[in-house]
Structures are given as C-alpha cells and as structure tokens.
Motif scaffolding. Structure first.
Motif, PDB file in Angstrom:
ATOM      1  N   LYS A  74      52.269-102.347  65.301  1.00 53.54           N
ATOM      2  CA  LYS A  74      51.836-100.970  65.093  1.00 53.54           C
ATOM      3  C   LYS A  74      51.195-100.891  63.715  1.00 53.54           C
ATOM      4  O   LYS A  74      51.768-101.338  62.728  1.00 53.54           O
ATOM      5  N   ARG A  75      50.009-100.364  63.664  1.00 54.62           N
ATOM      6  CA  ARG A  75      49.309-100.246  62.389  1.00 54.62           C
ATOM      7  C   ARG A  75      49.933 -99.099  61.594  1.00 54.62           C
ATOM      8  O   ARG A  75      50.036 -97.973  62.076  1.00 54.62           O
ATOM      9  N   VAL A  76      50.344 -99.426  60.378  1.00 53.27           N
ATOM     10  CA  VAL A  76      50.938 -98.429  59.498  1.00 53.27           C
ATOM     11  C   VAL A  76      50.160 -98.458  58.189  1.00 53.27           C
ATOM     12  O   VAL A  76      49.973 -99.517  57.591  1.00 53.27           O
ATOM     13  N   TYR A  77      49.716 -97.325  57.761  1.00 58.61           N
ATOM     14  CA  TYR A  77      48.979 -97.231  56.514  1.00 58.61           C
ATOM     15  C   TYR A  77      49.935 -96.819  55.396  1.00 58.61           C
ATOM     16  O   TYR A  77      50.711 -95.880  55.537  1.00 58.61           O
ATOM     17  N   VAL A  78      49.875 -97.564  54.309  1.00 59.76           N
ATOM     18  CA  VAL A  78      50.728 -97.296  53.164  1.00 59.76           C
ATOM     19  C   VAL A  78      49.832 -96.822  52.030  1.00 59.76           C
ATOM     20  O   VAL A  78      48.795 -97.439  51.728  1.00 59.76           O
ATOM     21  N   ALA A  79      50.234 -95.753  51.406  1.00 57.78           N
ATOM     22  CA  ALA A  79      49.471 -95.210  50.291  1.00 57.78           C
ATOM     23  C   ALA A  79      49.515 -96.190  49.124  1.00 57.78           C
ATOM     24  O   ALA A  79      50.567 -96.733  48.795  1.00 57.78           O
TER      25      ALA A  79
END
Length: 99
Positions: free
Chosen positions: A92-97
C-alpha cells in the motif's frame, strides 16, 4: 489461459482465487490445491498466493512457528514443489510528510 500459455515463452504465473472455495449457488467446494491444479493443467508454470499467505502466516504464528501442512502454501508446494508457489505482496502506497 490455455491458449495464452501456448505462445508465452517465459514462465507463466497465475494468481487470484487460489484458496479453498465454495460456490455460493451450488455449495460445491474446492480446496486451494484443486484450484491450483486447474491452473497448472491449463498451462501455468507457477501460481501466486496473496491473501491466503496472510492467513498462512497467522496460522504459523498461532502454532508457535510449527507448520501444520494444512495451509494452501504447504499443500500446493508439497504436490508441485516450492518453486511452483510464489507469494505475492501488494504494498500500500503511504506518503510521509518530509521534515
């Protein structure tokens, strides 16, 4: 699958639905091994297991790391060999700031 496998010159892996299955309309049941056997007879070189791999892992952890021989991975690899079973992970693609 049968027609496609005749012209594909690299190993063909098929996935999806390789688990114990009961037809909701007829009530007929197939084991994961029977489902995989259909794919192999149709020309697949390997089968890919996704969701059922999670259940197999849960079973392994529940049994303190002891294999039972009952999971789809174990039953299929026992008959067709470990080289014929591939575990598939869909991350699952998760974007982290960024900081």
């Amino acid at each position: 699958l049968e027609e496609a496998s005749k012209s594909i010159f690299v190993p063909l892996t098929v996935g999806g639905g390789i688990r114990n299955y009961t037809d909701p309309t007829t009530g007929q049941t197939w084991s994961a091994l029977e489902v995989a056997a259909c794919y192999f007879r149709a020309g697949a070189d390997k089968i890919s297991i996704g969701s059922d791999a999670v259940y197999a892992t849960e079973e392994l952890l529940k049994n303190d790391g002891q294999v039972t021989g009952k999971t789809s991975i174990e039953t299929i690899s026992k008959v067709y060999g470990a080289q014929a079973v591939v575990i598939s992970i869909d991350p699952k693609r998760v974007y982290v700031a960024s900081k």
